[in-house]
Design a protein around this motif. Structure first.
Motif, PDB file in Angstrom:
ATOM      1  N   ALA A 194       6.509   1.987 -14.339  1.00 12.09           N
ATOM      2  CA  ALA A 194       7.211   2.830 -13.378  1.00 12.09           C
ATOM      3  C   ALA A 194       6.965   4.303 -13.665  1.00 12.09           C
ATOM      4  O   ALA A 194       7.086   4.761 -14.789  1.00 12.09           O
ATOM      5  CB  ALA A 194       8.713   2.525 -13.433  1.00 12.09           C
ATOM      6  N   GLU A 195       6.617   5.042 -12.651  1.00  8.67           N
ATOM      7  CA  GLU A 195       6.428   6.474 -12.749  1.00  8.67           C
ATOM      8  C   GLU A 195       7.097   7.122 -11.554  1.00  8.67           C
ATOM      9  O   GLU A 195       7.251   6.520 -10.511  1.00  8.67           O
ATOM     10  CB  GLU A 195       4.939   6.840 -12.770  1.00  8.67           C
TER      11      GLU A 195
ATOM     12  N   VAL B 183      18.179   6.619  -8.116  1.00  7.33           N
ATOM     13  CA  VAL B 183      19.319   6.096  -8.849  1.00  7.33           C
ATOM     14  C   VAL B 183      18.793   5.308 -10.046  1.00  7.33           C
ATOM     15  O   VAL B 183      19.260   5.441 -11.161  1.00  7.33           O
ATOM     16  CB  VAL B 183      20.170   5.183  -7.935  1.00  7.33           C
ATOM     17  N   ARG B 184      17.768   4.518  -9.827  1.00  6.37           N
ATOM     18  CA  ARG B 184      17.096   3.835 -10.920  1.00  6.37           C
ATOM     19  C   ARG B 184      15.701   3.464 -10.459  1.00  6.37           C
ATOM     20  O   ARG B 184      15.481   3.114  -9.320  1.00  6.37           O
ATOM     21  CB  ARG B 184      17.847   2.575 -11.326  1.00  6.37           C
TER      22      ARG B 184
ATOM     23  N   VAL C  31       9.984   0.417  -7.938  1.00  9.15           N
ATOM     24  CA  VAL C  31      10.716   0.798  -6.736  1.00  9.15           C
ATOM     25  C   VAL C  31      11.855   1.734  -7.110  1.00  9.15           C
ATOM     26  O   VAL C  31      12.330   1.743  -8.252  1.00  9.15           O
ATOM     27  CB  VAL C  31      11.280  -0.429  -5.969  1.00  9.15           C
ATOM     28  N   LEU C  32      12.303   2.503  -6.146  1.00 10.14           N
ATOM     29  CA  LEU C  32      13.507   3.310  -6.273  1.00 10.14           C
ATOM     30  C   LEU C  32      14.682   2.481  -5.755  1.00 10.14           C
ATOM     31  O   LEU C  32      14.536   1.740  -4.785  1.00 10.14           O
ATOM     32  CB  LEU C  32      13.385   4.581  -5.434  1.00 10.14           C
TER      33      LEU C  32
ATOM     34  N   ALA D  96       0.806  -1.225   0.000  1.00  7.73           N
ATOM     35  CA  ALA D  96       0.000   0.000   0.000  1.00  7.73           C
ATOM     36  C   ALA D  96       0.838   1.273   0.000  1.00  7.73           C
ATOM     37  O   ALA D  96       0.280   2.369  -0.019  1.00  7.73           O
ATOM     38  CB  ALA D  96      -0.946   0.004   1.201  1.00  7.73           C
ATOM     39  N   ALA D  97       2.164   1.143   0.030  1.00  7.06           N
ATOM     40  CA  ALA D  97       3.016   2.338   0.074  1.00  7.06           C
ATOM     41  C   ALA D  97       2.886   3.151  -1.208  1.00  7.06           C
ATOM     42  O   ALA D  97       2.753   2.607  -2.305  1.00  7.06           O
ATOM     43  CB  ALA D  97       4.472   1.942   0.279  1.00  7.06           C
ATOM     44  N   HIS D  98       2.949   4.474  -1.060  1.00  6.89           N
ATOM     45  CA  HIS D  98       2.928   5.353  -2.224  1.00  6.89           C
ATOM     46  C   HIS D  98       4.190   5.149  -3.054  1.00  6.89           C
ATOM     47  O   HIS D  98       4.130   4.977  -4.273  1.00  6.89           O
ATOM     48  CB  HIS D  98       2.826   6.805  -1.775  1.00  6.89           C
ATOM     49  N   ARG D  99       5.337   5.166  -2.402  1.00 11.75           N
ATOM     50  CA  ARG D  99       6.613   4.898  -3.060  1.00 11.75           C
ATOM     51  C   ARG D  99       7.454   4.017  -2.162  1.00 11.75           C
ATOM     52  O   ARG D  99       7.344   4.068  -0.931  1.00 11.75           O
ATOM     53  CB  ARG D  99       7.371   6.196  -3.350  1.00 11.75           C
ATOM     54  N   VAL D 100       8.288   3.199  -2.787  1.00 16.03           N
ATOM     55  CA  VAL D 100       9.189   2.309  -2.055  1.00 16.03           C
ATOM     56  C   VAL D 100      10.601   2.528  -2.575  1.00 16.03           C
ATOM     57  O   VAL D 100      10.831   2.545  -3.792  1.00 16.03           O
ATOM     58  CB  VAL D 100       8.805   0.833  -2.243  1.00 16.03           C
ATOM     59  N   VAL D 101      11.546   2.690  -1.661  1.00 15.20           N
ATOM     60  CA  VAL D 101      12.954   2.718  -2.045  1.00 15.20           C
ATOM     61  C   VAL D 101      13.634   1.518  -1.413  1.00 15.20           C
ATOM     62  O   VAL D 101      13.419   1.221  -0.241  1.00 15.20           O
ATOM     63  CB  VAL D 101      13.653   4.040  -1.632  1.00 15.20           C
ATOM     64  N   VAL D 102      14.399   0.792  -2.222  1.00 12.81           N
ATOM     65  CA  VAL D 102      15.164  -0.349  -1.731  1.00 12.81           C
ATOM     66  C   VAL D 102      16.622   0.065  -1.670  1.00 12.81           C
ATOM     67  O   VAL D 102      17.193   0.518  -2.665  1.00 12.81           O
ATOM     68  CB  VAL D 102      15.001  -1.582  -2.637  1.00 12.81           C
TER      69      VAL D 102
END
Length: 208
Positions: free
Chosen positions: A105-106, A98-99, A69-70, A52-58
């Protein structure tokens, strides 16, 4: 608080940081994110928990993922969970990863203000959407909330982004997570079932 519709996590929109860049020394240096539990990688299990996260960074080495994901890394690499947590926060605040990988992906910029941030270690396969729901709900009246089992705090917590930024150590590389937690007002959220189970050694993957 603005709530999300029925059947999903019903609280303010949150972002997530997945900590997946450790050395995994007790796994012989294996890529922990790619380790499978019942046919699903630890990374995909963690991404499902923050569905449910708006954005995820790994924070870690890049892998194919089932959702956008970011990707980023702490500098220097292997600086520990505190350094990785702040690397994730910085990636979200920069608004340019970074990618960015995954289906459709948006990337959009979003002011963070007091946006909740859920931080999860990649090696806790028992953590799910219900865990995340309880962590964010437990933040009410506090800087955040952390998963606790037997008096031990685990690398599964939710925190206000601004509170996290406010207590940033002068040196994040090698900083102890317990020291960071001590500088925040965190509510304890008792673990249920296997939520506190983590994969540190190959024996942890063997049937009990």
């Amino acid at each position: 608080m603005r709530r999300i519709g029925q059947g999903t996590l019903r609280f303010v929109v949150f972002d997530a940081v997945v900590l997946a860049g450790g050395r995994a020394t007790r796994l012989g240096g294996a890529d922990k994110a790619a380790v499978e539990v019942n046919g699903t990688t630890l990374l995909e299990r963690t991404l499902a928990a923050v569905r449910a996260a708006h954005r995820v960074v790994v924070v870690g080495d890049e892998h194919p993922t089932s959702r956008p994901v970011l990707w980023t890394r702490e500098h220097p690499p292997y600086g520990g969970p505190v350094a990785a947590t702040y690397a994730g926060l910085e990636a979200l605040r920069r608004g340019s990863p970074v990618r960015l990988t995954g289906q459709k992906a948006e990337m959009t910029r979003q002011p963070h203000g007091s946006t909740p941030l859920v931080v999860l270690a990649v090696d806790m396969p028992g953590v799910g959407e219900g865990t995340v729901r309880r962590l964010v709900a437990g933040m009410q009246g506090h800087d955040g909330a952390v998963l606790v089992d037997g008096g031990r705090r685990h690398l599964a917590f939710a925190v206000e982004a601004e509170a996290l930024a406010r207590v940033r150590p002068a040196e994040v590389a090698g900083a102890a997570m317990r020291g960071l937690w001590a500088s925040l007002d965190l509510a304890d959220v008792p673990a249920r079932d296997d939520e506190a189970y983590d994969v540190d050694e190959w024996s942890d993957l063997e049937p009990s």
